[in-house]
Design a protein around this motif. Structure first.
Motif, PDB file in Angstrom:
ATOM      1  N   GLY A  23       0.797  -1.228   0.000  1.00 50.88           N
ATOM      2  CA  GLY A  23       0.000   0.000   0.000  1.00 50.88           C
ATOM      3  C   GLY A  23       0.822   1.267   0.000  1.00 50.88           C
ATOM      4  O   GLY A  23       0.305   2.343   0.333  1.00 50.88           O
ATOM      5  N   HIS A  24       2.088   1.163  -0.377  1.00 50.37           N
ATOM      6  CA  HIS A  24       2.872   2.394  -0.473  1.00 50.37           C
ATOM      7  C   HIS A  24       2.164   3.354  -1.433  1.00 50.37           C
ATOM      8  O   HIS A  24       1.581   2.921  -2.432  1.00 50.37           O
ATOM      9  N   SER A  25       2.255   4.630  -1.159  1.00 48.79           N
ATOM     10  CA  SER A  25       1.503   5.595  -1.989  1.00 48.79           C
ATOM     11  C   SER A  25       1.940   5.548  -3.452  1.00 48.79           C
ATOM     12  O   SER A  25       1.142   5.846  -4.344  1.00 48.79           O
TER      13      SER A  25
ATOM     14  N   TYR B  55       1.937  -2.042   6.372  1.00 41.85           N
ATOM     15  CA  TYR B  55       0.842  -1.499   5.582  1.00 41.85           C
ATOM     16  C   TYR B  55       0.856   0.037   5.656  1.00 41.85           C
ATOM     17  O   TYR B  55       0.762   0.616   6.742  1.00 41.85           O
ATOM     18  N   CYS B  56       0.983   0.681   4.489  1.00 42.95           N
ATOM     19  CA  CYS B  56       1.140   2.132   4.436  1.00 42.95           C
ATOM     20  C   CYS B  56      -0.195   2.849   4.207  1.00 42.95           C
ATOM     21  O   CYS B  56      -0.988   2.433   3.350  1.00 42.95           O
ATOM     22  N   VAL B  57      -0.377   3.907   4.934  1.00 42.39           N
ATOM     23  CA  VAL B  57      -1.540   4.779   4.750  1.00 42.39           C
ATOM     24  C   VAL B  57      -1.044   6.223   4.702  1.00 42.39           C
ATOM     25  O   VAL B  57       0.072   6.511   5.133  1.00 42.39           O
TER      26      VAL B  57
ATOM     27  N   GLU C 268     -10.632   5.272   6.188  1.00 40.72           N
ATOM     28  CA  GLU C 268     -11.053   4.364   5.108  1.00 40.72           C
ATOM     29  C   GLU C 268      -9.928   3.370   4.760  1.00 40.72           C
ATOM     30  O   GLU C 268     -10.162   2.173   4.571  1.00 40.72           O
ATOM     31  N   GLN C 269      -8.692   3.877   4.676  1.00 39.81           N
ATOM     32  CA  GLN C 269      -7.555   3.001   4.343  1.00 39.81           C
ATOM     33  C   GLN C 269      -7.350   1.933   5.420  1.00 39.81           C
ATOM     34  O   GLN C 269      -7.006   0.795   5.118  1.00 39.81           O
ATOM     35  N   ILE C 270      -7.577   2.297   6.654  1.00 40.11           N
ATOM     36  CA  ILE C 270      -7.391   1.343   7.752  1.00 40.11           C
ATOM     37  C   ILE C 270      -8.577   0.369   7.812  1.00 40.11           C
ATOM     38  O   ILE C 270      -8.401  -0.852   7.873  1.00 40.11           O
ATOM     39  N   GLU C 271      -9.785   0.916   7.772  1.00 38.52           N
ATOM     40  CA  GLU C 271     -10.964   0.055   7.951  1.00 38.52           C
ATOM     41  C   GLU C 271     -11.093  -0.970   6.833  1.00 38.52           C
ATOM     42  O   GLU C 271     -11.315  -2.156   7.075  1.00 38.52           O
TER      43      GLU C 271
ATOM     44  N   GLY D  19       6.706   7.760   7.991  1.00 33.32           N
ATOM     45  CA  GLY D  19       7.526   7.837   6.781  1.00 33.32           C
ATOM     46  C   GLY D  19       7.268   9.130   6.039  1.00 33.32           C
ATOM     47  O   GLY D  19       6.141   9.650   6.043  1.00 33.32           O
ATOM     48  N   GLY D  20       8.294   9.633   5.400  1.00 31.05           N
ATOM     49  CA  GLY D  20       8.168  10.869   4.621  1.00 31.05           C
ATOM     50  C   GLY D  20       9.271  11.833   5.011  1.00 31.05           C
ATOM     51  O   GLY D  20       9.159  12.538   6.016  1.00 31.05           O
ATOM     52  N   SER D  21      10.374  11.787   4.235  1.00 26.92           N
ATOM     53  CA  SER D  21      11.517  12.684   4.466  1.00 26.92           C
ATOM     54  C   SER D  21      12.059  12.613   5.889  1.00 26.92           C
ATOM     55  O   SER D  21      12.498  13.619   6.451  1.00 26.92           O
ATOM     56  N   CYS D  22      12.007  11.433   6.465  1.00 30.38           N
ATOM     57  CA  CYS D  22      12.625  11.216   7.778  1.00 30.38           C
ATOM     58  C   CYS D  22      14.138  11.141   7.555  1.00 30.38           C
ATOM     59  O   CYS D  22      14.590  10.475   6.625  1.00 30.38           O
ATOM     60  N   ASN D  23      14.905  11.834   8.364  1.00 31.51           N
ATOM     61  CA  ASN D  23      16.360  11.877   8.154  1.00 31.51           C
ATOM     62  C   ASN D  23      17.078  11.962   9.502  1.00 31.51           C
ATOM     63  O   ASN D  23      16.421  12.041  10.546  1.00 31.51           O
ATOM     64  N   PRO D  24      18.413  11.921   9.491  1.00 33.50           N
ATOM     65  CA  PRO D  24      19.125  11.919  10.776  1.00 33.50           C
ATOM     66  C   PRO D  24      18.812  13.152  11.631  1.00 33.50           C
ATOM     67  O   PRO D  24      18.909  13.107  12.850  1.00 33.50           O
TER      68      PRO D  24
END
Ligand code: PGA
Length: 251
Positions: free
Chosen positions: A96-98, A127-129, A147-150, A212-217
């Motif tokens: 389910g990655h975007s 599972y990505c939402v 909706e994505q979770i349910e 997730g999304g531009s996570c960096n040190p």
């Protein structure tokens, strides 16, 4: 106790030899200096999985696929089954990655089938939402995520649900250098956990929910310090061993 997980999503990057070299380098830094209470996952392209699995210490690094088929086996040219991933050494699969939703038309209904197929063959689904920018700006992000979770998770048996990892990835933050603020991440993670708890009860306390999304040190520590953020799904920064190890050690 829920697991802290840092998972690297290599996407469609690295030739075979480059990928194996990266895995060897990552393994070295994780074994030498990685926090032992963090579960580390790498997700190379399909073609690299078996070899990456061989060159890493399986007690310290697990391997994931980036997708799997809805079907078990048969005449589905170009598809890779959950069982193939498992038999190549993968223990996880990102679903389910975007980018799969956007470029390959993956719907919540299809992802419900994939999540069940992954579980049937002993893979842990990540599972990505997440919402796109217009949805956030219109204040619809909670509805989209609900909706994505349910649709995808709510008909699982509890024993299966207990294995699932969820990743919240606001689409506007993926690969853009824009990160959700720490408060925005915590707000959505808490929302997801509450949704899961309403359906699955106390089991939701043990669900790892990754950001997730531009996570960096630089921003990982602040993001991971939130009560409901249990680690990260890392794209760009997982392709550099030095950045990835800093994220692993950011707790
Ligand atoms: P990014 O990607 O860290 O490069 O933003 C995250 C992801 O797509 O999983």
């Amino acid at each position: 106790m829920r697991k802290k997980i840092v998972a690297g999503n290599w996407k469609m990057n690295k030739t075979f030899q480059e990928g194996v070299d990266l895995a060897i380098e990552l393994n070295k830094v994780v074994v030498e200096k990685g926090a032992k209470d963090v579960t580390v996952v790498v997700s190379p392209p399909f073609t690299h999985i078996a070899e990456v699995n061989k060159v890493v210490d399986n007690d310290r690094i697990s391997v994931a696929g980036q997708n799997c088929a809805t079907e078990t086996s048969g005449a589905y040219t170009g598809e890779i089954s959950a069982e193939m991933l498992w038999s190549s050494g993968a223990n996880y699969v990102i679903l389910g990655h975007s980018e799969r939703r956007t470029y390959y038309g993956e719907t919540n209904e299809l992802l419900n089938t994939k999540v069940k197929k992954a579980l049937e063959f002993n893979l842990i689904p990540i599972y990505c939402v997440g919402e796109v920018l217009e949805e956030r700006e219109a204040g619809k992000h909670f509805d989209v995520i609900k909706e994505q979770i349910e649709t995808v998770l709510f008909d699982l048996e509890i024993a299966d649900f207990e294995k699932v990892v969820v990743a919240y990835e606001p689409v506007w933050a993926i690969g853009t250098g824009k990160t959700a603020s720490s408060d925005q991440a915590q707000e959505v993670h808490k929302f997801i956990r509450t949704l899961l708890a309403d359906k699955f009860g106390a089991a939701a306390d043990n669900t790892s929910i990754l950001y997730g999304g531009s996570c960096n040190p630089k921003n990982a520590n602040e993001l991971f310090s939130n009560a409901d953020v249990d680690g990260g799904l890392i794209g760009g920064a997982s392709l550099k061993a030095e950045d990835f190890i800093q994220i692993i050690n950011a707790y």
